[in-house]
Motif scaffolding. Structure first.
Motif, PDB file in Angstrom:
ATOM      1  N   GLU A  77       0.836  -1.191   0.000  1.00 54.38           N
ATOM      2  CA  GLU A  77       0.000   0.000   0.000  1.00 54.38           C
ATOM      3  C   GLU A  77       0.875   1.248   0.000  1.00 54.38           C
ATOM      4  N   ARG A  78       0.221   2.397  -0.157  1.00 56.06           N
ATOM      5  CA  ARG A  78       0.956   3.665  -0.244  1.00 56.06           C
ATOM      6  C   ARG A  78       1.793   3.905   1.010  1.00 56.06           C
ATOM      7  N   TYR A  79       3.005   4.391   0.774  1.00 56.76           N
ATOM      8  CA  TYR A  79       3.919   4.706   1.872  1.00 56.76           C
ATOM      9  C   TYR A  79       3.477   6.011   2.522  1.00 56.76           C
ATOM     10  N   ARG A  80       3.512   6.048   3.846  1.00 59.56           N
ATOM     11  CA  ARG A  80       3.014   7.224   4.554  1.00 59.56           C
ATOM     12  C   ARG A  80       3.829   8.480   4.255  1.00 59.56           C
ATOM     13  N   SER A  81       5.139   8.365   4.309  1.00 64.11           N
ATOM     14  CA  SER A  81       6.007   9.508   4.054  1.00 64.11           C
ATOM     15  C   SER A  81       6.776   9.269   2.760  1.00 64.11           C
ATOM     16  N   ARG A 109      -4.119   3.128  -7.070  1.00 64.62           N
ATOM     17  CA  ARG A 109      -4.832   4.203  -6.376  1.00 64.62           C
ATOM     18  C   ARG A 109      -6.345   3.972  -6.426  1.00 64.62           C
ATOM     19  N   TYR A 110      -6.729   2.751  -6.173  1.00 70.36           N
ATOM     20  CA  TYR A 110      -8.130   2.342  -6.108  1.00 70.36           C
ATOM     21  C   TYR A 110      -8.833   2.399  -7.467  1.00 70.36           C
ATOM     22  N   ARG A 111      -8.066   2.609  -8.523  1.00 70.18           N
ATOM     23  CA  ARG A 111      -8.650   2.651  -9.867  1.00 70.18           C
ATOM     24  C   ARG A 111      -8.282   1.377 -10.599  1.00 70.18           C
ATOM     25  N   PRO A 112      -9.267   0.673 -11.180  1.00 75.22           N
ATOM     26  CA  PRO A 112      -8.975  -0.603 -11.842  1.00 75.22           C
ATOM     27  C   PRO A 112      -8.369  -0.412 -13.236  1.00 75.22           C
TER      28      PRO A 112
END
Length: 220
Positions: A77-81, A109-112
């Motif tokens: 998942e996306r890295y916080r920093s 980014r939640y886009r298929p």
């Protein structure tokens, strides 16, 4: 000063004329400097301060896209920093690309997306769109930042892989280096922006607070 010197003898021949010339040159230099400072430097500084949030938002989106691309390869998942994300080296990215099925559907980014070819094409188009939006306001951009934007756009174009309809690609091996180059270019762009524009950040936040105060007052 002239009233004082007029009663003094010249130190050498034509000293008075030379002194007048030197004085006029000094006045011209000071006047030119003041004109440049008030009409050019301050105007440019204020423009960069007011546009800081806009540029910061665009640069952040580009940086996030580069990091998210590598994270998608890692299945994370996306890295916080973003600034603290340890970008893997080329060999690590190469191994990740070897293991990925480019024909498999995925989400970015939640886009298929139906496959990696569609995703990489999307990233190229999105990158070029954001870069174009930034270059429209090139007057407020540092020359070095503009160079990084142009380089990033070139790296984004290298991401495109044309899928052969008759042969399925078994991996993303040929995309490993372009993906790493793109992610690195996004990181370099972000670093250059923070380095060059940090002097405008605090002033921009000050304007933002003042705008919020005015907005809140207008609501009451």
């Amino acid at each position: 000063m002239d009233l004082y010197l007029i009663h003094k003898p010249e130190w050498f021949k034509n000293a008075a004329q030379l002194g007048n010339l030197y004085r006029n040159l000094c006045f011209a230099y000071i006047t030119s400097f003041l004109f440049f400072f008030w009409n050019v430097h301050l105007q440019s500084y204020n423009t960069k301060v007011k546009s800081y949030r806009y540029v910061d938002h665009k640069v952040y989106r580009l940086h996030a896209m580069g990091v998210d691309l590598v994270l998608s390869l890692e299945g994370k998942e996306r890295y916080r920093s973003l600034s603290k994300y340890p970008l893997p080296g080329v060999p690590e990215v190469q191994d990740l690309c070897d293991k990925v099925d480019p024909n498999h559907p995925l989400k970015f980014r939640y886009r298929p997306f139906q496959d990696w070819f569609e995703l990489l094409d999307f990233i190229n188009q999105e990158t070029r769109r954001i870069v174009s939006e930034l270059l429209i306001i090139k007057d407020v951009l540092d020359a070095e930042l503009m160079t990084e934007l142009i380089n990033l756009s070139a790296y984004a174009e290298r991401l495109i892989i044309y899928k052969d309809n008759d042969v399925e690609h078994k991996d993303l091996a040929s995309s490993a280096v372009p993906i790493w180059d793109y992610a690195l270019a996004c990181s370099v762009l972000s670093s250059k922006f923070k380095e060059k524009y940090i002097i405008y950040r605090d002033e921009s936040w000050k304007y933002e607070k003042e705008d919020n105060i005015k907005y809140n007052r207008a609501q009451h």
